[in-house]
Scaffold this motif. Structure first.
Motif, PDB file in Angstrom:
ATOM      1  N   ALA A   1       5.371   9.535   7.866  1.00 52.63           N
ATOM      2  CA  ALA A   1       5.678   8.116   8.069  1.00 52.63           C
ATOM      3  C   ALA A   1       5.109   7.328   6.903  1.00 52.63           C
ATOM      4  O   ALA A   1       3.945   7.510   6.532  1.00 52.63           O
ATOM      5  CB  ALA A   1       5.093   7.626   9.391  1.00 52.63           C
ATOM      6  N   VAL A   2       5.929   6.471   6.306  1.00 45.60           N
ATOM      7  CA  VAL A   2       5.494   5.630   5.187  1.00 45.60           C
ATOM      8  C   VAL A   2       5.556   4.172   5.637  1.00 45.60           C
ATOM      9  O   VAL A   2       6.526   3.745   6.249  1.00 45.60           O
ATOM     10  CB  VAL A   2       6.349   5.878   3.928  1.00 45.60           C
ATOM     11  CG1 VAL A   2       6.048   7.245   3.345  1.00 45.60           C
ATOM     12  CG2 VAL A   2       7.841   5.764   4.225  1.00 45.60           C
ATOM     13  N   GLU A   3       4.510   3.412   5.334  1.00 45.54           N
ATOM     14  CA  GLU A   3       4.349   2.072   5.895  1.00 45.54           C
ATOM     15  C   GLU A   3       4.831   0.976   4.946  1.00 45.54           C
ATOM     16  O   GLU A   3       4.395   0.890   3.799  1.00 45.54           O
ATOM     17  CB  GLU A   3       2.885   1.836   6.236  1.00 45.54           C
ATOM     18  CG  GLU A   3       2.624   0.471   6.860  1.00 45.54           C
ATOM     19  CD  GLU A   3       1.151   0.196   7.069  1.00 45.54           C
ATOM     20  OE1 GLU A   3       0.835  -0.757   7.805  1.00 45.54           O
ATOM     21  OE2 GLU A   3       0.311   0.928   6.494  1.00 45.54           O
ATOM     22  N   ASP A   4       5.712   0.114   5.447  1.00 47.12           N
ATOM     23  CA  ASP A   4       6.092  -1.088   4.710  1.00 47.12           C
ATOM     24  C   ASP A   4       4.941  -2.083   4.717  1.00 47.12           C
ATOM     25  O   ASP A   4       4.208  -2.202   5.711  1.00 47.12           O
ATOM     26  CB  ASP A   4       7.316  -1.751   5.365  1.00 47.12           C
ATOM     27  CG  ASP A   4       8.628  -1.092   4.977  1.00 47.12           C
ATOM     28  OD1 ASP A   4       8.627  -0.238   4.070  1.00 47.12           O
ATOM     29  OD2 ASP A   4       9.664  -1.439   5.586  1.00 47.12           O
ATOM     30  N   THR A   5       4.788  -2.810   3.609  1.00 48.53           N
ATOM     31  CA  THR A   5       3.782  -3.860   3.500  1.00 48.53           C
ATOM     32  C   THR A   5       4.434  -5.094   2.885  1.00 48.53           C
ATOM     33  O   THR A   5       5.631  -5.088   2.562  1.00 48.53           O
ATOM     34  CB  THR A   5       2.602  -3.417   2.617  1.00 48.53           C
ATOM     35  OG1 THR A   5       3.047  -3.293   1.249  1.00 48.53           O
ATOM     36  CG2 THR A   5       2.027  -2.078   3.080  1.00 48.53           C
ATOM     37  N   ASP A   6       3.639  -6.141   2.680  1.00 53.64           N
ATOM     38  CA  ASP A   6       4.168  -7.347   2.049  1.00 53.64           C
ATOM     39  C   ASP A   6       4.652  -7.080   0.631  1.00 53.64           C
ATOM     40  O   ASP A   6       5.553  -7.769   0.135  1.00 53.64           O
ATOM     41  CB  ASP A   6       3.097  -8.441   2.002  1.00 53.64           C
ATOM     42  CG  ASP A   6       2.776  -9.001   3.379  1.00 53.64           C
ATOM     43  OD1 ASP A   6       3.612  -8.843   4.294  1.00 53.64           O
ATOM     44  OD2 ASP A   6       1.696  -9.596   3.536  1.00 53.64           O
ATOM     45  N   ASP A   7       4.076  -6.076  -0.029  1.00 51.47           N
ATOM     46  CA  ASP A   7       4.380  -5.816  -1.434  1.00 51.47           C
ATOM     47  C   ASP A   7       5.209  -4.566  -1.673  1.00 51.47           C
ATOM     48  O   ASP A   7       5.606  -4.300  -2.810  1.00 51.47           O
ATOM     49  CB  ASP A   7       3.076  -5.679  -2.232  1.00 51.47           C
ATOM     50  CG  ASP A   7       2.189  -6.906  -2.105  1.00 51.47           C
ATOM     51  OD1 ASP A   7       2.717  -8.029  -2.243  1.00 51.47           O
ATOM     52  OD2 ASP A   7       0.987  -6.737  -1.841  1.00 51.47           O
ATOM     53  N   LEU A   8       5.450  -3.790  -0.622  1.00 51.39           N
ATOM     54  CA  LEU A   8       6.111  -2.489  -0.798  1.00 51.39           C
ATOM     55  C   LEU A   8       7.080  -2.218   0.341  1.00 51.39           C
ATOM     56  O   LEU A   8       6.725  -2.354   1.514  1.00 51.39           O
ATOM     57  CB  LEU A   8       5.042  -1.385  -0.859  1.00 51.39           C
ATOM     58  CG  LEU A   8       5.513   0.055  -1.035  1.00 51.39           C
ATOM     59  CD1 LEU A   8       6.276   0.220  -2.346  1.00 51.39           C
ATOM     60  CD2 LEU A   8       4.331   1.015  -0.981  1.00 51.39           C
ATOM     61  N   HIS A   9       8.318  -1.850  -0.022  1.00 51.30           N
ATOM     62  CA  HIS A   9       9.335  -1.504   0.973  1.00 51.30           C
ATOM     63  C   HIS A   9       9.827  -0.090   0.698  1.00 51.30           C
ATOM     64  O   HIS A   9      10.095   0.281  -0.449  1.00 51.30           O
ATOM     65  CB  HIS A   9      10.519  -2.470   0.917  1.00 51.30           C
ATOM     66  CG  HIS A   9      11.609  -2.105   1.867  1.00 51.30           C
ATOM     67  ND1 HIS A   9      11.497  -2.278   3.228  1.00 51.30           N
ATOM     68  CD2 HIS A   9      12.820  -1.523   1.660  1.00 51.30           C
ATOM     69  CE1 HIS A   9      12.593  -1.841   3.817  1.00 51.30           C
ATOM     70  NE2 HIS A   9      13.409  -1.370   2.893  1.00 51.30           N
ATOM     71  N   HIS A  10       9.946   0.698   1.761  1.00 50.86           N
ATOM     72  CA  HIS A  10      10.359   2.091   1.637  1.00 50.86           C
ATOM     73  C   HIS A  10      11.789   2.293   2.146  1.00 50.86           C
ATOM     74  O   HIS A  10      12.218   1.649   3.110  1.00 50.86           O
ATOM     75  CB  HIS A  10       9.434   2.994   2.453  1.00 50.86           C
ATOM     76  CG  HIS A  10       7.997   2.903   2.043  1.00 50.86           C
ATOM     77  ND1 HIS A  10       7.506   3.506   0.910  1.00 50.86           N
ATOM     78  CD2 HIS A  10       6.938   2.262   2.620  1.00 50.86           C
ATOM     79  CE1 HIS A  10       6.218   3.257   0.804  1.00 50.86           C
ATOM     80  NE2 HIS A  10       5.844   2.506   1.827  1.00 50.86           N
ATOM     81  N   VAL A  11      12.497   3.208   1.490  1.00 48.45           N
ATOM     82  CA  VAL A  11      13.847   3.600   1.902  1.00 48.45           C
ATOM     83  C   VAL A  11      13.913   5.122   1.890  1.00 48.45           C
ATOM     84  O   VAL A  11      13.354   5.771   0.996  1.00 48.45           O
ATOM     85  CB  VAL A  11      14.925   3.040   0.958  1.00 48.45           C
ATOM     86  CG1 VAL A  11      16.318   3.400   1.466  1.00 48.45           C
ATOM     87  CG2 VAL A  11      14.801   1.539   0.806  1.00 48.45           C
ATOM     88  N   ILE A  12      14.622   5.671   2.868  1.00 49.22           N
ATOM     89  CA  ILE A  12      14.723   7.129   2.996  1.00 49.22           C
ATOM     90  C   ILE A  12      16.128   7.596   2.622  1.00 49.22           C
ATOM     91  O   ILE A  12      17.127   6.960   2.976  1.00 49.22           O
ATOM     92  CB  ILE A  12      14.410   7.571   4.437  1.00 49.22           C
ATOM     93  CG1 ILE A  12      13.086   6.959   4.918  1.00 49.22           C
ATOM     94  CG2 ILE A  12      14.388   9.087   4.527  1.00 49.22           C
ATOM     95  CD1 ILE A  12      11.904   7.224   4.029  1.00 49.22           C
ATOM     96  N   VAL A  13      16.184   8.720   1.936  1.00 48.74           N
ATOM     97  CA  VAL A  13      17.451   9.332   1.559  1.00 48.74           C
ATOM     98  C   VAL A  13      17.226  10.842   1.525  1.00 48.74           C
ATOM     99  O   VAL A  13      16.081  11.307   1.503  1.00 48.74           O
ATOM    100  CB  VAL A  13      17.914   8.797   0.171  1.00 48.74           C
ATOM    101  CG1 VAL A  13      17.013   9.331  -0.933  1.00 48.74           C
ATOM    102  CG2 VAL A  13      19.363   9.143  -0.120  1.00 48.74           C
TER     103      VAL A  13
END
Length: 203
Positions: A94-106
């Motif tokens: 699991a990767v956590e979104d933050t105010d400065d970082l957004h994750h996308v899965i492919v």
């Protein structure tokens, strides 16, 4: 790739349903599958795996800091605490979104996907166009194909799932949900927010 084009029309859905029913009937007639087995498979994907289970995990993480820490350290083990796991979920991250970082899965090679928390992958996730373009131009794809405009100030990080590791996103908790129960929060979590191509629902 166009997400609009990937959504079947009512007529197309009816055709697919008719084909599935025909294949099901043939397999039962030939003794390859029983009606009970078909019902059991449907029950599994309706109640025992799928985005509703992922939503439960996310809501738990939003309301329990200790659980969240364990989830980010070892997603498979933390999910097992809630009785969630199994095929295609042996090694989840699991990767956590933050105010400065957004994750996308492919999954650039095929369509590896964390079934226990997200169910079966949507058709667009398996399309070569999504798999290639999301890696090359994630900000554009999110905006043009999914209507998700990530601010330029936010870094976008693309994670490539594989048969060894299956990633999924812990989205940010929506503002205005202080005091909400885990059950209330579950209703805000969407499949797309756990893939990274959408936001959770807003309260």
């Amino acid at each position: 790739m166009s997400t609009a084009e990937s959504v079947p029309t009512t007529d197309h859905q009816a055709q697919i349903a008719a084909r599935v029913k025909a294949v099901e009937s043939i397999m039962i007639e030939k003794g390859l599958m029983t009606s009970a087995a078909v019902d059991r498979l449907a029950e599994i994907y309706e109640n025992e795996v799928g985005p509703q289970l992922g939503a439960r995990v996310v809501a738990k993480a939003w309301t329990d800091p200790d659980f969240k820490a364990r989830l980010l350290e070892n997603a498979s083990t933390a999910c097992a605490e809630l009785g969630i796991g199994g095929l295609q979920g042996e090694d989840m991250v699991a990767v956590e979104d933050t105010d400065d970082l957004h994750h996308v899965i492919v999954c650039t090679l095929c369509s590896c996907y964390p079934w226990p928390v997200l169910g079966l992958p949507p058709n667009w996730y398996k399309e070569p166009a999504y798999r290639a373009s999301m890696v090359r131009a994630p900000r554009r794809v999110l905006r043009e194909e999914f209507g998700y405009d990530v601010p330029e100030s936010v870094e976008i990080r693309v994670w490539d799932s594989s048969s060894e590791l299956r990633y999924w996103v812990l989205p940010q908790r929506p503002a205005g949900t202080d005091g909400w129960s885990a059950e209330q929060l579950e209703a805000l979590v969407t499949r797309d927010s756990m893939i990274g191509v959408g936001r959770p629902k807003q309260p």
